[in-house]
Scaffold this motif. Structure first.
Motif, PDB file in Angstrom:
ATOM      1  N   ALA A   1      -5.698 -52.132   1.960  1.00  0.00           N
ATOM      2  CA  ALA A   1      -5.763 -51.023   1.013  1.00  0.00           C
ATOM      3  C   ALA A   1      -6.160 -51.580  -0.344  1.00  0.00           C
TER       4      ALA A   1
ATOM      5  N   ASP B   1      -9.031 -46.572  -2.651  1.00  0.00           N
ATOM      6  CA  ASP B   1      -8.507 -45.453  -3.453  1.00  0.00           C
ATOM      7  C   ASP B   1      -8.084 -44.279  -2.578  1.00  0.00           C
ATOM      8  N   GLY B   2      -7.395 -44.596  -1.487  1.00  0.00           N
ATOM      9  CA  GLY B   2      -6.847 -43.566  -0.614  1.00  0.00           C
ATOM     10  C   GLY B   2      -7.787 -43.000   0.421  1.00  0.00           C
TER      11      GLY B   2
ATOM     12  N   ASP C   1      -6.859 -50.562  -4.280  1.00  0.00           N
ATOM     13  CA  ASP C   1      -6.654 -49.538  -5.302  1.00  0.00           C
ATOM     14  C   ASP C   1      -7.307 -49.986  -6.593  1.00  0.00           C
TER      15      ASP C   1
ATOM     16  N   ASP D   1      -3.562 -54.336  -1.165  1.00  0.00           N
ATOM     17  CA  ASP D   1      -2.248 -54.219  -0.524  1.00  0.00           C
ATOM     18  C   ASP D   1      -1.117 -54.368  -1.538  1.00  0.00           C
TER      19      ASP D   1
ATOM     20  N   ILE E   1     -11.518 -50.241   5.598  1.00  0.00           N
ATOM     21  CA  ILE E   1     -10.534 -50.453   4.549  1.00  0.00           C
ATOM     22  C   ILE E   1     -10.165 -49.090   3.972  1.00  0.00           C
ATOM     23  N   VAL E   2      -9.102 -49.052   3.201  1.00  0.00           N
ATOM     24  CA  VAL E   2      -8.734 -47.838   2.476  1.00  0.00           C
ATOM     25  C   VAL E   2      -9.006 -48.128   1.011  1.00  0.00           C
TER      26      VAL E   2
ATOM     27  N   GLU F   1     -10.420 -43.769   3.615  1.00  0.00           N
ATOM     28  CA  GLU F   1     -10.921 -44.761   4.567  1.00  0.00           C
ATOM     29  C   GLU F   1     -12.419 -44.916   4.364  1.00  0.00           C
TER      30      GLU F   1
END
Length: 83
Positions: free
Chosen positions: A73, A11-12, A75, A54, A8-9, A14
């Motif tokens: 993603a 907070d930017g 965040d 996402d 997964i990504v 990987e």
């Protein structure tokens, strides 16, 4: 990536988490605080974060059953005070 993990990504960056990881588990590990099933810190303090997967905000009460998929993603937005 090893067997039993997904990418997964977060907070930017990987990162790899176990297959079947929930958003609550992932956020708790990321912010280094234990969270209860409702997403509240077990230490009784304030959390002060919102989370989007996402680009869609996930309500804190849904973190416990939001299973992460490969490639999403995540965040984490931290509330700050000031003006």
């Amino acid at each position: 990536m090893t067997a039993g993990t997904i990418s997964i990504v977060l907070d930017g960056q990987e990162t790899h988490v176990s297959t079947g990881s929930t958003l609550r588990e992932t956020i708790a590990r990321h912010i280094e605080r234990e969270l209860d099933a409702a997403g509240a810190p077990v230490d009784g303090g304030r959390l002060g974060v919102a989370v989007a997967v996402d680009g869609m905000v996930v309500p804190r009460g849904d973190w416990h059953d939001h299973v992460l998929a490969d490639g999403v993603a995540v965040d984490v937005v931290t509330a700050t005070q000031g003006g």
